[in-house]
Structure formats: C-alpha cells, structure tokens
Design an enzyme around this catalytic site. Structure first.
Site: not given
Length: 333
Positions: A191, A244, A254
C-alpha cells in the site's frame, strides 16, 4: 493483568503504539537510539516525531536495548524495515524466549525479498507461533490525538494474536485478530507503493478520478501478489487491505503520499527525502516488492512505474501515459 511491553524504536508509529499500549494498561519501556529522544520520552513527550502527543507516565525509555528487553512479556519492533536485520543481529538475542514478537514494520527486505516476519524468524530464531503483525489504517498523528481507530493483529497462532490484542485494546483503539500473517504483511508493504503513485498523481494536478483508479488498481496488484504468496483473499477487503490503502493513499498525514506529491510537483527523490526528513517505507521497499512480484510471475504495473521513478529517475509525468497505453487484455476491473 498489566503486561510489561518493550517497544524497540522511537519513531512516530512506535511512539503512538506505545501510547496505545499504555492506555490499554501496559507498562511500556521504549528503546531509542538517541539519548535526547529517550530523555524527551521520559519527560512525557517525543517532540522529534509527535510533538502533539503527551505520553502517560507508564511509558519510559532507554538507549540500552538490553534494559528495554529485560523482563518483557511482549516485544514490539518499530524500527525502519530495512534496518531490522542489523538491529536484530545486535540485540535480538536478548528477546525473552517466550515473548510474542510484534512487527509494526511495513516493508520487504532489499536483496533477500523477505517479509519482515521471515527476517524475524531467521535472525532472532522466533517461531511462527510467536510472530505477530499489526497493520491497518493507523496514521500516527491521528493516533496521537486518540481519535477512534482499529487495526489487525495477525498471528498463525490465534491464542497469541488474542494475547497481543488484549494488550493493545484501548478505549479508542479496537484490534481485530486474524491468522493471515502473509496477507497483513503484503498489504502493509504494497500500500505504501500505491500511495506514492497516488501522491504523484495529486502532485501533477490530477483529481479524484485518477486517484481512485490508482487505488483500485493498486488493490488488484497487492491482492495478486498476496494470493501468489498464499494469503487469504478476504484480508485485502478488510482493515489491513482496503482500510490501510485508503488512508495511506489519500491523507496528507501519510509520508508515502506526501513524498509522492513532492515528486509530482517536480522535486527529485533526494530533495523530497531531505524535505520530509523521515523514513518513507515505500521508497525503500518498492524495488524489493517488484522483484518479489517478478519472482512469482505477478504483474504489478503501478509498482513497476513507481520503481522507474524512484530507482531509475524517469520523469513522473511519464507514469500516466505508460499505464494508460498498456496492451488491453483480459483483466478483471
């Protein structure tokens, strides 16, 4: 019953997870590389990483890894993924033999293409029934504000997963147990790479259609890789997968997304690294993830293009045309 927990690492997520453990009733001893960070934690804060967080008095710190590990009933690993082998080589032998070893790490090791649980097993001689992976949509700065969140606690031994889940079940943090360690690790590592691509798209000025496309096709890539490695397909539809992925790809909190945005706006990898001044796991692991996929004959075009930018220095603006002009073939959307 209060647990004595060692958190090995004092970065953003390690510090936030230490707070979760403390709020769940654990006594926490953190290991920090730098004395000034340990001193700050002992004073109730970690301004170097999470200035908005005030730590409970049950969280303490030391620069001595043996002291941190001594008497620990649970050991949490929160060092950068590419330094795990080096760190475990130095102090892994001091991990108590019966303690579950919890990995917060989200990466794939360079050169070996080993997942973090495999590195733990090899270097620290820890059995699969003691290795636990924690994953999910857990942006450290939101955790520091004690905003409601959840995560996956995965171990091949469900009793161990439940033991660790009990130790981190805070009033505002809900852990869900699972046995799919492979799936949790593949989700956590891949991810970050998709988030880099999503950030690049934003930095180039593209909108939500583009980012939604990247996220959805990124989910397809991470699922293909996970299935090739033996993961449970359901994992990718849950907190460790979709949950996520959404948080990491969309939030300005992030690091991987923010790094990608900087690349999209024209910064080089070196410039973006200097500006963020924190470990960005997708930058470190994208190449090893692509190599792992190639070893298992898994097609990961988004990951491939991220590597082309990060490793090979290709212009960010080339990613879109390359992905959009790929040969049309029978792919599930």
């Amino acid at each position: 019953m209060t647990s004595r927990v060692a958190v090995m690492g004092s970065g953003s997520w390690g510090t936030a997870f230490a707070m979760i453990l403390a709020d769940a009733g654990c006594d926490v001893m953190m290991w920090a590389r730098r004395q000034e960070v340990a001193d700050a934690i002992n004073a109730g804060c970690n301004d170097a990483y999470l200035p908005e967080l005030r730590l409970p008095p049950s969280v303490r710190a030391t620069v001595d890894p043996t002291e941190a590990l001594g008497g620990a009933e649970i050991v949490v690993l929160a060092v950068p993924s590419q330094t795990l082998r080096e760190n475990l080589t130095r102090w892994g032998g001091a991990i108590p033999r019966r303690a579950p070893v919890v990995s917060l790490l989200k990466g794939v090791e360079l050169c070996t293409t080993m997942r973090m649980s495999q590195v733990i097993a090899e270097v620290a001689d820890v059995g699969d029934d003691r290795i636990v992976v924690v994953s999910g949509p857990n942006l450290a700065h939101e955790i520091a504000l004690r905003q409601p969140a959840a995560g996956v606690v995965a171990c091949r031994d469900m009793a161990t997963a439940e033991r660790v889940a009990g130790a981190c079940a805070a009033p505002w943090f809900r852990p869900y147990t699972d046995t799919d360690v492979i799936g949790a690790e593949v989700c956590g590592a891949t991810k970050n790479v998709v988030a880099l691509a999503s950030g690049m798209a934003e930095g180039l000025g593209f909108g939500d259609n583009t980012k939604a496309t990247i996220i959805t096709r990124g989910l397809a890539e991470m699922t293909r890789l996970g299935l090739a490695l033996g993961a449970d397909p359901q994992t990718f539809m849950g907190l460790a997968g979709v949950g996520d992925l959404i948080a990491t790809c969309m939030s300005p909190l992030s690091r991987n997304h923010s790094f990608g945005v900087r690349l999209g706006r024209g910064l080089t990898v070196a410039q973006a690294t200097a500006e963020l001044r924190t470990t960005t796991e997708g930058v470190k692991s994208c190449e090893s993830i692509l190599t792992l996929a190639q070893q298992h004959d898994v097609d990961m075009p988004i990951c491939e293009q991220v590597v082309a930018v990060i490793r090979d220095g290709h212009p960010v603006g080339e990613i879109g045309p390359r992905l959009m002009s790929r040969d049309l073939k029978a792919e599930k959307h």
